[in-house]
Design a protein around this motif. Structure first.
Motif, short mmCIF file in Angstrom:
data_model
loop_
_atom_site.label_atom_id
_atom_site.label_comp_id
_atom_site.label_asym_id
_atom_site.label_seq_id
_atom_site.Cartn_x
_atom_site.Cartn_y
_atom_site.Cartn_z
N ALA A 2 -10.14 -10.72 -8.22
CA ALA A 2 -10.31 -10.68 -6.77
C ALA A 2 -9.27 -9.76 -6.13
O ALA A 2 -9.57 -9.01 -5.21
N MET A 3 -8.05 -9.81 -6.68
CA MET A 3 -6.97 -9.02 -6.09
C MET A 3 -7.18 -7.51 -6.27
O MET A 3 -6.55 -6.72 -5.60
N MET A 4 -8.08 -7.14 -7.21
CA MET A 4 -8.38 -5.72 -7.37
C MET A 4 -8.90 -5.13 -6.08
O MET A 4 -8.70 -3.96 -5.79
N GLY A 5 -9.62 -5.95 -5.31
CA GLY A 5 -10.19 -5.45 -4.07
C GLY A 5 -9.35 -5.76 -2.85
O GLY A 5 -9.82 -5.71 -1.74
N LEU A 6 -8.10 -6.10 -3.09
CA LEU A 6 -7.21 -6.46 -1.99
C LEU A 6 -7.10 -5.31 -0.99
O LEU A 6 -6.79 -4.18 -1.36
N PRO A 7 -7.35 -5.58 0.30
CA PRO A 7 -7.24 -4.49 1.28
C PRO A 7 -5.78 -4.04 1.38
O PRO A 7 -4.87 -4.86 1.49
N SER A 8 -5.60 -2.75 1.32
CA SER A 8 -4.23 -2.23 1.29
C SER A 8 -3.50 -2.54 2.59
O SER A 8 -2.28 -2.71 2.61
N VAL A 9 -4.26 -2.62 3.69
CA VAL A 9 -3.61 -2.90 4.97
C VAL A 9 -2.95 -4.28 4.96
O VAL A 9 -1.86 -4.47 5.48
N VAL A 10 -3.64 -5.23 4.33
CA VAL A 10 -3.10 -6.58 4.26
C VAL A 10 -1.77 -6.57 3.49
O VAL A 10 -0.77 -7.14 3.93
N VAL A 11 -1.77 -5.88 2.36
CA VAL A 11 -0.54 -5.77 1.59
C VAL A 11 0.53 -5.07 2.42
O VAL A 11 1.69 -5.49 2.44
N GLY A 12 0.11 -4.04 3.13
CA GLY A 12 1.04 -3.31 3.98
C GLY A 12 1.71 -4.24 4.99
O GLY A 12 2.93 -4.25 5.13
N VAL A 13 0.91 -5.03 5.67
CA VAL A 13 1.45 -5.93 6.69
C VAL A 13 2.40 -6.95 6.07
O VAL A 13 3.49 -7.21 6.59
N ILE A 14 1.98 -7.51 4.93
CA ILE A 14 2.82 -8.54 4.30
C ILE A 14 4.16 -7.94 3.86
O ILE A 14 5.23 -8.49 4.15
N SER A 46 10.84 3.58 4.19
CA SER A 46 11.44 4.42 3.16
C SER A 46 10.43 4.56 2.01
O SER A 46 9.54 3.73 1.87
N PRO A 47 10.58 5.60 1.20
CA PRO A 47 9.68 5.73 0.04
C PRO A 47 9.77 4.51 -0.88
O PRO A 47 8.78 4.13 -1.50
N THR A 48 10.95 3.90 -0.96
CA THR A 48 11.10 2.71 -1.80
C THR A 48 10.15 1.60 -1.32
O THR A 48 9.51 0.93 -2.12
N ALA A 49 10.07 1.44 0.01
CA ALA A 49 9.16 0.43 0.56
C ALA A 49 7.72 0.76 0.20
O ALA A 49 6.92 -0.13 -0.11
N MET A 50 7.40 2.06 0.24
CA MET A 50 6.03 2.47 -0.10
C MET A 50 5.73 2.13 -1.56
O MET A 50 4.65 1.65 -1.89
N VAL A 51 6.71 2.39 -2.43
CA VAL A 51 6.52 2.09 -3.84
C VAL A 51 6.33 0.58 -4.03
O VAL A 51 5.47 0.13 -4.78
N MET A 52 7.11 -0.21 -3.29
CA MET A 52 7.00 -1.67 -3.42
C MET A 52 5.62 -2.15 -2.99
O MET A 52 4.96 -2.91 -3.71
N ALA A 53 5.16 -1.69 -1.83
CA ALA A 53 3.85 -2.13 -1.34
C ALA A 53 2.75 -1.70 -2.30
O ALA A 53 1.84 -2.47 -2.62
N GLN A 54 2.84 -0.47 -2.76
CA GLN A 54 1.79 0.03 -3.64
C GLN A 54 1.83 -0.67 -4.99
O GLN A 54 0.79 -0.87 -5.62
N THR A 55 3.02 -1.06 -5.42
CA THR A 55 3.12 -1.78 -6.68
C THR A 55 2.38 -3.11 -6.56
O THR A 55 1.64 -3.51 -7.46
N VAL A 56 2.55 -3.77 -5.41
CA VAL A 56 1.83 -5.03 -5.17
C VAL A 56 0.31 -4.79 -5.25
O VAL A 56 -0.43 -5.61 -5.76
N LEU A 57 -0.11 -3.64 -4.76
CA LEU A 57 -1.54 -3.31 -4.79
C LEU A 57 -2.03 -2.98 -6.19
O LEU A 57 -3.13 -3.34 -6.58
N VAL A 58 -1.20 -2.27 -6.93
CA VAL A 58 -1.67 -1.68 -8.18
C VAL A 58 -1.51 -2.64 -9.37
O VAL A 58 -2.31 -2.59 -10.30
N VAL A 59 -0.50 -3.52 -9.30
CA VAL A 59 -0.30 -4.44 -10.43
C VAL A 59 -1.57 -5.26 -10.74
O VAL A 59 -2.00 -5.31 -11.89
#
Lengths: 231, 270, 239
Positions: free
Chosen positions: A65-77, A96-109
Motif C-alpha cells: 500500500a505504501m508504494m502508492g503513498l502520495p508524496s505530498v503527504v510524506v512531504g507534509v509529515i 535543505s537537500p538533507t531534508a529532501m533526501v529524508m522525505a524521499q527516503t521515506v517515499l522510496v524505502v
C-alpha cells in the motif's frame, strides 16, 4: 505546441550553468536517496520475504500500500517533523537537500522493500529447503538471496531512483524550491510552468526523461549481460 | 567485488554528509510567489549576497503560508504583501521591526474580447461588479495569499458573494498557475503587475483594468521574533532588512524592469 | 552422533501414509542405499534424517547428541545453484561455520579440486552441464566435512559416464570418513556402491541386508519381485 517543442530543443542546445546545477542537484539527491533507501529497503524487504513472524501478512499489505503513498503527504509529515516547531526542529534541517533526501527516503524505502519482498520471496521458494539443509540462519539466507537476486533487484532500485527523480510534492514542501540550493528538476519544472514558461519546463522535462531513459537502458543491458553470464 | 561495494557505500555516505554542506552564512526568507515568479529576487539578491556574503534562501509561498512559516520559526525573515495580516503577525508577537519596502499594483487581467466590458471603467469595484454580472468565469487564487485577500476585499466592497456564483473558480494555486487557468478558460483574474509582466503564456489575456488607487499593493518585510524562536539569525536577518530598505536596496528594486517597464516602486521611509 | 537410531517413525501428511513403523539403525561407517518402488517414502526418510521434516510419530536418537545438525549435509535430486560462480556456490555451505575467509577459500578450492571442477571455479554455476552441476552440489556438501551425507538420487538424470564420475566421488567421500545414506533407482549403482541395502516399500522397511546378500538372496517376496522387475537381465544371469 510545435513551437514550444522547438523552443525547448533550442534551450537544451545551450544549457546554461544554472540548469546544469539543477540537474546535478537532482542527481545528487536521487543518488543519496536511493543509496539510503536501498540500504534499508533491500534487507527489510528480504527479511519480510524470508522470516516468518506474526503479522507478516499485514506488513506485506502495508508495504504494498505504501508504494502508492502520495508524496505530498510524506512531504507534509516530514515538514512537520523537521519544522522548528516540530520534534526535530533544533536540527535546522528544513529547507535543505538533507531534508529532501529524508522525505524521499521515506517515499522510496517502501517501494524498494515491497519489490524486494516480491522478488526474494519467489527465489526463497526455490531455495528454502536447500538453505535449511545447509543450516542457514535468517541472516545467511537473506544475504544469499539478495546476492542471488542482485540483477533482478536492480529493477527495484531503479524504480526507487525513478520515483526519486520524478517526485515533486515532497521535495517542494520540505526543500522549499530555493534557487541554487534546493531547486531540483521537478520543482524547477513546477516553477517554470507556474510562470507560464512552458518551453523551459518542457526542456527540463526532456532532460529528466532522458536521464531516466539512460538509467533504464543501462539496467536493461546489465540484466542481459547477467543473464548471459549466469543463466 | 565485495570490497568494491564497500568502497562505493563509503563514498556515498561521505557524499551524503559532505556534499550538501554549506559553509557560507545564510538566511531563509519566506516570501510570496509574486516576488519570486516576477524575477525580482533573482535580480536583487546577487547584489546583496555580493555585498554581505550572506546567502538568501527564498521560499516562495502564498502570503498566508509565508506568515505561517515564520510563525513556526522556519524562516528568519518574512517578506509579504498583506498589510492587515502583517499587522496581526506583529501584534501577536511573531514578527518584529516591520518595514515598508515597495509596492506594485494589482491589475485585472481578462480576455481581449472583454465580454464583461470591464475596460469601460477605471473603478475597480465597478469592474468587479461587471465581472460578476458577465458570463465569463473569474479565476481566484483561492490560496489565502496577499493577492487572494485583496481580491476578497474588492468583492466585499462590491457587496457580492462570489462563492454563490457558478463561474467563480478557485484555483488554490500560485499566481502563475492561476494565470495559466484564466488563459485556458478565457476568464478574468486579479494579478499583481510583476507576475503578469513576467508571465509568458498569456495567450489571449491582457490588462483590462489598472490604475485605481485601491489596487495599490504594498510589500512589507519583518524579522521573525528571536524572542519566540531563538535560533532566528537575527544579525544576518537584520542586515537583509536594513539593506533592502536602504538607499542601495531601494535603487536596486527600482532598477528591475521587464521590457522596459518598472515592476516595483520603492516605498521605504529612510 | 552414531549409531543413529530411528524408531517407529510415522509420517502421514493429510492422513496419507508415507512412512509407518520405520525402525532403522545407522552405524558410523559405510554407504547405505535405500531402494524401493516410487512412492515408497525414500526421499521423505532422507529428509527426516536431515532434520528437514518432522515425523508425526516416533523418534530419532543421535546417540545422545542433541543437535547434530551441522554434522549433516544433504544433496537433493535437483540441486539449486545460486546465480554466481562455481567457487561461490561450492563455499556456500560454509557460511554458517564462521571460518576465516582464507580457510573457507582453501577448503572450497580443495574440495573443487577433488570433484574435478577447480579449473571452472570462476565460471557461472548455472551454465554447467548436468553432471558438473551434480558434482558441484556434492562439493558444496563435502566442503562442510559432514559426518553424515544424505544423497537423494544423485545420478537420476545423468548419462553413464557422468554417473560413473559421481559414483567415484561418492566413494571418495566415504573414504574420507563420511557416512553416506543415499537413494537411487539404479540397482546397478546400488550394487556397485553400497555396503548395505535398505529396501523400502509401502512406507515400511521390508528388508535390510548387506548388499551382496540382498541381491543374491532377497528374503521377502516384495524384494524379489522388485529386483526381477527392475533387473530381469540380472536375475536370468544369476540363475
Amino acid at each position: 505546441m510545435l513551437n514550444t517543442l522547438l523552443e525547448a530543443f533550442s534551450l537544451l542546445s545551450r544549457l546554461d550553468s544554472q540548469v546544469v546545477a539543477i540537474v546535478w542537484l537532482s542527481f545528487k539527491v536521487a543518488l543519496a536517496t536511493v543509496t539510503l533507501a536501498t540500504l534499508i529497503g533491500l534487507p527489510f524487504g528480504a527479511l519480510v520475504a524470508v522470516a516468518s513472524f506474526p503479522g507478516r501478512g499485514a506488513v506485506t499489505v502495508f508495504l504494498n500500500a505504501m508504494m502508492g503513498l502520495p508524496s505530498v503527504v510524506v512531504g507534509v509529515i516530514v515538514y512537520l517533523i523537521l519544522s522548528r516547531s516540530g520534534p526535530f526542529g533544533d536540527m535546522g534541517l528544513l529547507y535543505s537537500p538533507t531534508a529532501m533526501v529524508m522525505a524521499q527516503t521515506v517515499l522510496v524505502v517502501p517501494l524498494i522493500a515491497a519489490l524486494t519482498r516480491q522478488i526474494v520471496e519467489d527465489a526463497w521458494r526455490t531455495y528454502a529447503t536447500e538453505f535449511r539443509s545447509m543450516h542457514f540462519s535468517l541472516r545467511h539466507s537473506v544475504a544469499a538471496l539478495l546476492y542471488d537476486c542482485r540483477y533482478s533487484l536492480v529493477v527495484a532500485v531503479l524504480a526507487g531512483a525513478g520515483r526519486s527523480l520524478s517526485e515533486v510534492g515532497a521535495v517542494m514542501i520540505v526543500g522549499g524550491n530555493i534557487e541554487g540550493y534546493t531547486r531540483v528538476m521537478t520543482t524547477a519544472i513546477a516553477l517554470e510552468t507556474a510562470k507560464g514558461d512552458l518551453p523551459l519546463s518542457l526542456a527540463l522535462g526532456m532532460v529528466l526523461l532522458t536521464l531516466v531513459l539512460l538509467l533504464n537502458t543501462g539496467a536493461y543491458h546489465l540484466r542481459l549481460w547477467a543473464m548471459r553470464k549466469y543463466g | 567485488m565485495a570490497n568494491f561495494f564497500r568502497q562505493l557505500i563509503i563514498f556515498f555516505c561521505a557524499m551524503l554528509l559532505g556534499g550538501f554542506a554549506q559553509a557560507e552564512e545564510s538566511i531563509v526568507v519566506s516570501s510570496t510567489t509574486s516576488t519570486e515568479q516576477s524575477g525580482l529576487f533573482g535580480y536583487i539578491l546577487p547584489r546583496f549576497e555580493a555585498k554581505t556574503g550572506i546567502k538568501v534562501k527564498v521560499v516562495a509561498l502564498g502570503t498566508g503560508q509565508a506568515l505561517d512559516t515564520g510563525r513556526r520559526g522556519d524562516a528568519d525573515v518574512v517578506f509579504v504583501h498583506d498589510r492587515p495580516a502583517e499587522d496581526k503577525f506583529v501584534a501577536e508577537g511573531w514578527g518584529v521591526d516591520r518595514r515598508d519596502v515597495m509596492y506594485n499594483d494589482f491589475v485585472i487581467v481578462g480576455p481581449k474580447a472583454d465580454a464583461s466590458k470591464v475596460k469601460g471603467t477605471n473603478d475597480v469595484v465597478e469592474g468587479f461588479r461587471r465581472m460578476a454580472a458577465g458570463s465569463a468565469p473569474f479565476v481566484s487564487r483561492g490560496d489565502k495569499s496577499g493577492t487572494n485577500s485583496a481580491e476578497l476585499r474588492f468583492w466585499k466592497d462590491a457587496n457580492i458573494d462570489p462563492k454563490a456564483w457558478a463561474d467563480y473558480k478557485e484555483a488554490g494555486a500560485g499566481m502563475g498557475p492561476t494565470l495559466n487557468m484564466a488563459a485556458a478558460m478565457g476568464g478574468y483574474t486579479l494579478s499583481d503587475r510583476g507576475t503578469w509582466l513576467s508571465f509568458k503564456n498569456r495567450q489571449d489575456l491582457e490588462i483590462v483594468l489598472a490604475g485605481d488607487k485601491r489596487l495599490f499593493n504594498p510589500y512589507g518585510v519583518m524579522l521573525v521574533n528571536p524572542a519566540k524562536h531563538p535560533h532566528v539569525k537575527k544579525e544576518a536577518g537584520m542586515k537583509f532588512i536594513d539593506w533592502i530598505t536602504s538607499r542601495d536596496g531601494q535603487e536596486t528594486i527600482a532598477a528591475y524592469k521587464i521590457n522596459g517597464e518598472q515592476l516595483f516602486f520603492p516605498s521605504a521611509k529612510n | 552422533m552414531f549409531p543413529i537410531q530411528l524408531s517407529n517413525i510415522r509420517f502421514t501428511p493429510d492422513g496419507r501414509t508415507v512412512l509407518t513403523g520405520v525402525d532403522l539403525d545407522i552405524d558410523a561407517e559405510g554407504i547405505t542405499v535405500i531402494i524401493g518402488p516410487n512412492g515408497a517414502g525414500k526421499t521423505v526418510l532422507l529428509r527426516i534424517m536431515a532434520g528437514l521434516q518432522t515425523p508425526h510419530d516416533g523418534a530419532i536418537n543421535w546417540n545422545g547428541d542433541d543437535n547434530p545438525a551441522t554434522g549433516i549435509a544433504m544433496v537433493f535430486q535437483h540441486p539449486v545453484l545460486l546465480r554466481s560462480s562455481v567457487f561461490h556456490n561450492a563455499g556456500l555451505g560454509l557460511k554458517p561455520f564462521g571460518l576465516s575467509r582464507a580457510e573457507a577459500k582453501r577448503r572450497t578450492l580443495q574440495t573443487l579440486e577433488r570433484v574435478g571442477l577447480a579449473h571452472r571455479a570462476e565460471d557461472s554455476a548455472r551454465l554447467l552441464s548436468g553432471g558438473e552441476r551434480q558434482r558441484l552440489a556434492l562439493a558444496r556438501a563435502w566442503a562442510m566435512r559432514p559426518q553424515l551425507l544424505l544423497l537423494d538420487e544423485p545420478t537420476a538424470a545423468l548419462d553413464p559416464s557422468a554417473t560413473d564420475v559421481v559414483e567415484g566421488i561418492v566413494r571418495e567421500i566415504r573414504t574420507d570418513g563420511t557416512r553416506i545414506v543415499m537413494t537411487t533407482h539404479n540397482l546397478g549403482q546400488a550394487m556397485r556402491i553400497s555396503d548395505d541395502i535398505v529396501f523400502l516399500a509401502n512406507g515400511r522397511v521390508i528388508e535390510r541386508a548387506p548388499t551382496s546378500r540382498f541381491f543374491a538372496r532377497p528374503q521377502s517376496n516384495e524384494a524379489k519381485l522388485f529386483i526381477q522387475g527392475e533387473l530381469p537381465w540380472r536375475i536370468s544371469f544369476d540363475n
